[in-house]
Each structure stands twice: as structure tokens, then as C-alpha cells.
Design an enzyme around this catalytic site. Structure first.
Site, PDB file in Angstrom:
ATOM      1  N   TYR A  93      43.188   2.057  -9.520  1.00  0.00           N
ATOM      2  CA  TYR A  93      43.448   3.418  -9.006  1.00  0.00           C
ATOM      3  C   TYR A  93      44.361   4.158  -9.996  1.00  0.00           C
ATOM      4  CZ  TYR A  93      43.557   7.070  -5.450  1.00  0.00           C
ATOM      5  OH  TYR A  93      43.407   8.261  -4.773  1.00  0.00           O
ATOM      6  N   LYS A 147      48.656  10.893  -6.190  1.00  0.00           N
ATOM      7  CA  LYS A 147      48.719  10.898  -4.712  1.00  0.00           C
ATOM      8  C   LYS A 147      50.170  10.799  -4.239  1.00  0.00           C
ATOM      9  CE  LYS A 147      44.335  11.189  -3.446  1.00  0.00           C
ATOM     10  NZ  LYS A 147      43.808  12.499  -2.973  1.00  0.00           N
TER      11      LYS A 147
END
Ligand code: NAD
Ligand code: 0WE
Length: 262
Positions: A157, A164
Site C-alpha cells: 500500500y 490516507k
């Protein structure tokens, strides 16, 4: 009568029938909200127009969140079609493909970092800023989509996790600023779902199988699960909730250890 009757909701981030934004739009429509949509580019217009028509909406606008001019144009146009906006959904995330391969330290570049943060986090602040004149003083709310990688190191990720984390901080700062003006701001941290943004990610299938095994509800979440939680958070049922990140992940994030035998 649904619990979103009378709400006007603008949904940013539909790309296909599998998009999380599509599940959110369907739940909003079922609960009586009036909808408008944006699409990223001409290639996606047809699909978004089709979804809008199915959910009784005629309002679709082209919006690339990388462009300040485009953001201004879209809210000018919505201001002509609607007297205000009650709900804004931000379901947008992007990093250059090479950022999601290999390890964080190998993959990260200044350019990849910048683009990921611009499109995935700054865009929420930009949209909130542009939408504010249409949203203030009417019990309105903003919702953005996050992922576990914001708070835990998830393989591949990579820089999206940092973006995020920034998005979640943006949600809190916006909530503190806009609360006094009648706007709540919340996030949903969704479990992994096979959408366009997730397909083509190496090892997604393995991740889904793992989460199905480990999460307390013993299944993966769906866009309907996320849509229903979104409808609640964006309705007046959640009038006391702002600045929160609600996990819609079947409880995966609360598990500390899993033994294979049960
Ligand atoms: P998706 O591909 O259906 O949606 C992503 C959307 O982002 C697309 O509609 C795309 O057009 C839009 N987008 C990207 N760059 C843009 C730009 N410059 N301007 C305007 N729009 C742009 O995938 P999804 O999984 O539904 O993703 C929606 C949100 O949910 C994202 O924020 C994603 O990070 C988040 N999320 C996804 C998962 C998952 O496993 N699918 C899990 C948790 C959170
Ligand atoms: O936020 C996301 C998707 C993020 C994403 C996906 C892409 C694919 C295509 C951002 N940018 C791009 N750029 C592209 O060119 N998710 C939460 C889904 C997701 O993505 C992962 C995951 C999960 C889950 C990437 C690696 C590991 C797990």
C-alpha cells in the site's frame, strides 16, 4: 419515508458498478436522497450518466480533482442547479501505479509522494473549501473513504498509506473548522473490496482470502455494507458524530491475534 429524504447529495468517485461510491449512491437513493454525480473524464461519462439515470438523477458534471479551475467550475454549475448541498462524498484515491509495487522504501519517489497526497488528501480540503458556500448552515455533512494503511503498515500500500493518514488528519481539521458552520466531516475506513482501484493490485485475492478468515464477521465487506454506514453517517441520525473514522471492515482492525483452528 427514508432517513435521507430532502437531502441533496453530491457523489465524487463513481467509476463503475463496483465502485464504493456506487454502493453509497444506491443506499442514499433508497433512503430518499436526491443525487448528483461527478465523473473524472470523458471516458467515464457514459457509465456515470447511466447510474445517475437509474437512481433518478439528471445531474452529472466532469471533475478532475487535480484542477482548481475545474473544481471552481463544477461548484459554480451545481450552485445553478441546486440551492445548496447537504452531503458531499469524496471517494477518490490515486497514486502512480509504480508506487504500489514492491516495498515502500524501494517504490517511493518525490513525484509519487506528491501526486498521491495531492489527489488522495489535498483534494478533500479543496472540495470542502469550494463546497462550503453551498453547504454551510443547513445540517450538512462530508464523508471521505480511507483504508487501514493509514494507521498500519500494509504490504504494497506504500505511499498511499501516508496519503490516507493525511486524509484522516484532514477529516479532523475540517471537522473542527466546519462544525461551527453546521457541517460535519467524517471518514469510513473500509475493508478491501474488489473495485477498479483494487483490481490489478498484486496479491489482492490473497488479501481477501486472509481477511475472510481472520475478521470477526468471517466474510469480506461489500459496497452495500459501506453504503449503509455512509447513509447513516451522512444523515441527521448521526448529528452528534463528527471528525470520526468509522471502520467498516468486519472488525478486521480490532483483532490482535488469530489462531487457525477456530
Ligand atoms: P474506484 O476505482 O471505483 O474509485 C476510485 C475513484 O477515484 C474513481 O472513480 C476515479 O475516477 C477517481 N479518481 C482518481 N483520480 C481522480 C482525479 N484526479 N479526479 C477525480 N476523480 C479521480 O475504487 P474504489 O475502491 O471505489 O475507491 C474509492 C475510495 O475508496 C478511494 O478513496 C479508495 O482509496 C477507498 N478505499 C478503497 C478500498 C478498496 O479495497 N477498494 C478500501 C478502503 C478504501
Ligand atoms: O485505496 C485503495 C486503492 C488505491 C489505489 C489503487 C491504484 C491502482 C491503479 C491508488 N492508486 C492506484 N493507481 C493505479 O494506477 N485501496 C484501499 C485498495 C487497495 O489498494 C492496494 C491494497 C488495497 C486494499 C494496494 C496495495 C495493497 C493493498
Amino acid at each position: 419515508m427514508g432517513f435521507m429524504a430532502g437531502k441533496k447529495a453530491l457523489i465524487v468517485g463513481v467509476a463503475s458498478d463496483r465502485s464504493i461510491a456506487t454502493g453509497i449512491a444506491e443506499a442514499f437513493a433508497r433512503e430518499g436522497a436526491e443525487l448528483a454525480f461527478t465523473y473524472q473524464n470523458e471516458k467515464l461519462k457514459k457509465r456515470v450518466d447511466k447510474l445517475a439515470a437509474r437512481l433518478d438523477s439528471k445531474l452529472t458534471y466532469e471533475l478532475d480533482v487535480a484542477s482548481d479551475d475545474n473544481i471552481r467550475e463544477v461548484f459554480d454549475a451545481i450552485g445553478k442547479d441546486w440551492d445548496g448541498i447537504d452531503v458531499l462524498v469524496h471517494s477518490v484515491g490515486f497514486a502512480p501505479r509504480d508506487q504500489l509495487d514492491g516495498t515502500f522504501v524501494e517504490a517511493v519517489t518525490r513525484e509519487g509522494f506528491t501526486i498521491a497526497h495531492d489527489i488522495s488528501s489535498y483534494s478533500l480540503a479543496a472540495l470542502a473549501k469550494a463546497a462550503l458556500p453551498l453547504m454551510e448552515g443547513r445540517q450538512s455533512s462530508i464523508l471521505a473513504l480511507s483504508y487501514l494503511g493509514a494507521v498500519k503498515a500494509v504490504p504494497h500500500y506504500n505511499v498511499m498509506g501516508l496519503a490516507k493518514a493525511s486524509l484522516e488528519a484532514c477529516i479532523r481539521f475540517l471537522a473542527a473548522d466546519l462544525g461551527p458552520r453546521g457541517v460535519r466531516v467524517n471518514g469510513i475506513s473500509a475493508g478491501a473490496i474488489k473495485t477498479l482501484a483494487a483490481s490489478g493490485i498484486g496479491g489482492l485475492r490473497k488479501m481477501l482470502t486472509h481477511m475472510e478468515k481472520v475478521s470477526p464477521i468471517r466474510r469480506n465487506v461489500t459496497i452495500d455494507d459501506v453504503g449503509n454506514a455512509a447513509a447513516f453517517l451522512c444523515s441527521d441520525l448521526a448529528a452528534g458524530i463528527t471528525g470520526e473514522i468509522t471502520y467498516v471492515d468486519g472488525g478486521y482492525n480490532i483483532v490482535g491475534m488469530h489462531l487457525d483452528d477456530d
